[in-house]
Design an enzyme around this catalytic site. Structure first.
Site, PDB file in Angstrom:
ATOM      1  CG  ASN A 165      60.016  40.749  23.695  1.00  0.00           C
ATOM      2  OD1 ASN A 165      60.842  41.625  23.925  1.00  0.00           O
ATOM      3  ND2 ASN A 165      60.349  39.530  23.315  1.00  0.00           N
ATOM      4  CG  ASN A 213      61.394  44.783  27.026  1.00  0.00           C
ATOM      5  OD1 ASN A 213      62.102  44.533  27.996  1.00  0.00           O
ATOM      6  ND2 ASN A 213      61.183  43.905  26.051  1.00  0.00           N
ATOM      7  CD  GLU A 214      64.953  42.305  25.377  1.00  0.00           C
ATOM      8  OE1 GLU A 214      64.400  41.757  24.396  1.00  0.00           O
ATOM      9  OE2 GLU A 214      65.531  41.672  26.273  1.00  0.00           O
ATOM     10  CE1 TYR A 219      66.009  35.640  30.338  1.00  0.00           C
ATOM     11  CE2 TYR A 219      66.303  37.188  28.527  1.00  0.00           C
ATOM     12  CZ  TYR A 219      65.600  36.768  29.642  1.00  0.00           C
ATOM     13  OH  TYR A 219      64.497  37.469  30.067  1.00  0.00           O
ATOM     14  CD  GLU A 221      63.753  40.747  29.996  1.00  0.00           C
ATOM     15  OE1 GLU A 221      64.047  39.767  29.301  1.00  0.00           O
ATOM     16  OE2 GLU A 221      62.973  41.640  29.635  1.00  0.00           O
ATOM     17  CD  GLN A 275      59.045  36.540  32.057  1.00  0.00           C
ATOM     18  OE1 GLN A 275      57.891  36.382  32.426  1.00  0.00           O
ATOM     19  NE2 GLN A 275      59.341  37.028  30.847  1.00  0.00           N
TER      20      GLN A 275
END
Ligand code: AHR
Length: 504
Positions: free
Chosen positions: A72, A172-173, A244, A292, A352
């Site tokens: 982010n 990103n996203e 996740y 991720e 991470q």
């Protein structure tokens, strides 16, 4: 004891493992950079202020590629703030995590650190609050040799040779409502197409990753993938997946079943890529960058409190999940799932690496230590290089609350012709029963047992700390080999590495 029959044959190949499947991620977030990899003044800091104790653990993980600088964070990243003499750099408000970014560590420092841990950089460009021109300027700064505005700027910063970064993420996203400068799928499709086109004009040797959905349950999944790829297919090489998991309901059986969701996610994205390929009558195949993945849920309340009530701190303790034994099993399951799909998953980043949802933690005044999840990743990275083989496995099944019937055993086999080794990674996610695994491996002739590495625990919630390692692997001799068949017990709730090979 119930029996599980597995057959492995060296001619049944899935794909060679792309070593970038063992990638990771460092974001300017919490204590990942400041107080994590970089802490001038710490007793283990080297001449660049990089913590040697952390570098040692990262090197042990043998991470070939590291995504940077977000996440982010990248959606409001002004790369110019992070280069040049440190004394002239200014702090900025970091909006994604509502922190203060001192900019005393930036692109050049990261590049130096990555080289010291033997990793390549995977760089992300800001397609949130910025766009095509800035992405091009950054690429020119990083990869163009000399003689232009930004390549010369790099040289005035003391970096003669280009960084030559090969792998780039296009934002990103971009589908997430939390993302600064979020886009609709048509907006992102167009923007990524035009950015990719321009970036490949500057450096045709780079590889580009298009942003996929932020996770499988996003309302626009998988239409997002289909629409955005229809725009940028010609220019990109990979599409990203992020996911996740966590045990939010406290149901460990169901928690460990979630790796089946990950498998389905991978298959759906693969199908969408191939749908667009067919629609475009293209000969090019888009592969997957699972850039991720991890367990993330323990620290959600602290994150909310810090970002809402205690904003603008430098390096606050954000996303510091303390992992337990069952989280290690989950990370093992996710790693196996990525490997099983090695024909399409070419890049993956454990998110991470240090302090932030990380296998490695640091103490500000003390040392660095390994979380429980360190181990399955370490084993896979160390013993999972080679070629993934199809395994046929008739595992017993068990019922779960949210995922129906799932297999007790999840496994993958990696054959290294070079090292003459067959390594089988297996999780027994039956939390109540040991199982007897029988492996038919006749095609491996005179292979013998090298060792079996196991992680088990009586307490699914056992954690490691700086002072005590309650969860760690140990080596057992429990493999019997006869007539091309190997036998071993997979204990209830266990992570296993079964290592077979030629012994000279
Ligand atoms: O890894 C933590 C965050 O998770 C990243 O910044 C973002 O991309 C994702 O939502």
């Amino acid at each position: 004891m119930k029996k599980v029959k597995m057959t492995v044959d060296k001619v049944f190949v899935v794909a060679p493992v792309d070593k970038r499947i063992y990638g990771s991620f460092i974001e300017h977030l919490g204590r990942a950079v400041y107080g994590g990899i970089y802490q001038p003044g710490h007793e283990s800091a080297d001449e660049d202020g990089f913590r040697r104790d952390v570098m040692q653990l990262v090197k042990e993980l043998d991470v070939p590629v590291i995504r940077y600088p977000g996440g982010n964070f990248v959606s409001n990243f002004f790369w110019e703030d992070s280069v040049g003499p440190i004394s002239e750099r200014k702090p900025r408000l970091e909006l994604a995590w509502r922190s203060l970014e001192p900019n005393t560590f930036g692109l050049g420092e990261f590049s130096r650190w990555a080289a010291k841990v033997n990793a390549e950089m995977m760089m992300a460009v800001n397609l949130g609050t910025r766009g095509i021109a800035d992405a091009c300027n950054l690429l020119e700064y990083c990869n163009h040799p000399s003689g232009t505005k930004y390549s010369e700027l790099r040289r005035t910063h003391g970096v003669e040779e280009p960084y030559n970064i090969k792998l780039w993420c296009l934002g990103n996203e971009m589908d997430g409502e939390w993302q600064l400068g979020r886009k609709t799928m048509d907006e992102y499709g167009r923007l990524s197409e035009e950015t990719a086109k321009a970036m490949k004009l500057i450096d045709p040797t780079i590889e580009l990753v298009s942003c996929g959905s932020s996770f499988k349950d996003m309302p626009t999944f998988p239409q997002w993938e289909a629409t955005t790829l229809e725009y940028n297919y010609e220019y990109v090489d990979y599409i990203s997946l992020h996911q996740y998991y966590g045990n939010a309901t406290g149901d460990s059986w169901d928690y460990l079943a979630q790796s089946d969701d990950m498998e389905e996610f991978i298959h759906t994205v693969t199908s969408v890529c191939d749908f667009v390929k067919a629609k475009k009558r293209s000969r090019k195949t888009i592969n997957l960058s699972f850039d991720e993945w991890n367990v993330w849920f323990h620290s959600k309340a602290e994150e909310e409190d810090i970002t809402v009530n205690h904003a603008w701190q430098t390096a606050p303790a954000l996303l510091e999940d303390h992992y337990n034994f069952e989280d290690a099993l989950m990370v093992g399951l996710m790693m196996i799932t990525l490997l099983k799909n090695a024909d399409r998953v070419k890049i993956a980043c454990l998110a991470q690496l240090v302090n932030v949802i990380a296998p490695i933690m640091t103490d500000a005044k003390g040392g660095a230590w390994k979380q429980t999840i360190y181990y399955p990743f370490f084993h896979a990275s160390k013993y999972g290089r080679g070629t993934v083989l199809h395994t046929v496995c008739d595992s017993p099944v068990h019922e779960t609350s949210g995922h129906g019937m799932v297999a007790d055993i999840v496994s993958v086999a990696v054959f290294s012709e070079e090292r003459e080794e067959l390594n089988i990674f297996a999780v027994n996610r039956n939390l109540a029963e040991d199982l007897l695994l029988e492996i038919d491996m006749r095609s491996f002739g005179d292979y013998q047992a090298i060792e079996k590495i196991e992680m088990i625990s009586d307490d699914l919630k056992a954690e490691n700390t700086l002072f005590e390692e309650r969860v760690k692997p140990y080596v057992s001799g429990d493999i019997r080999l006869e007539g091309g068949k190997a036998e071993t017990v997979l204990k209830k709730a266990s992570w296993n590495v079964i290592r077979l090979g030629k012994l000279y």
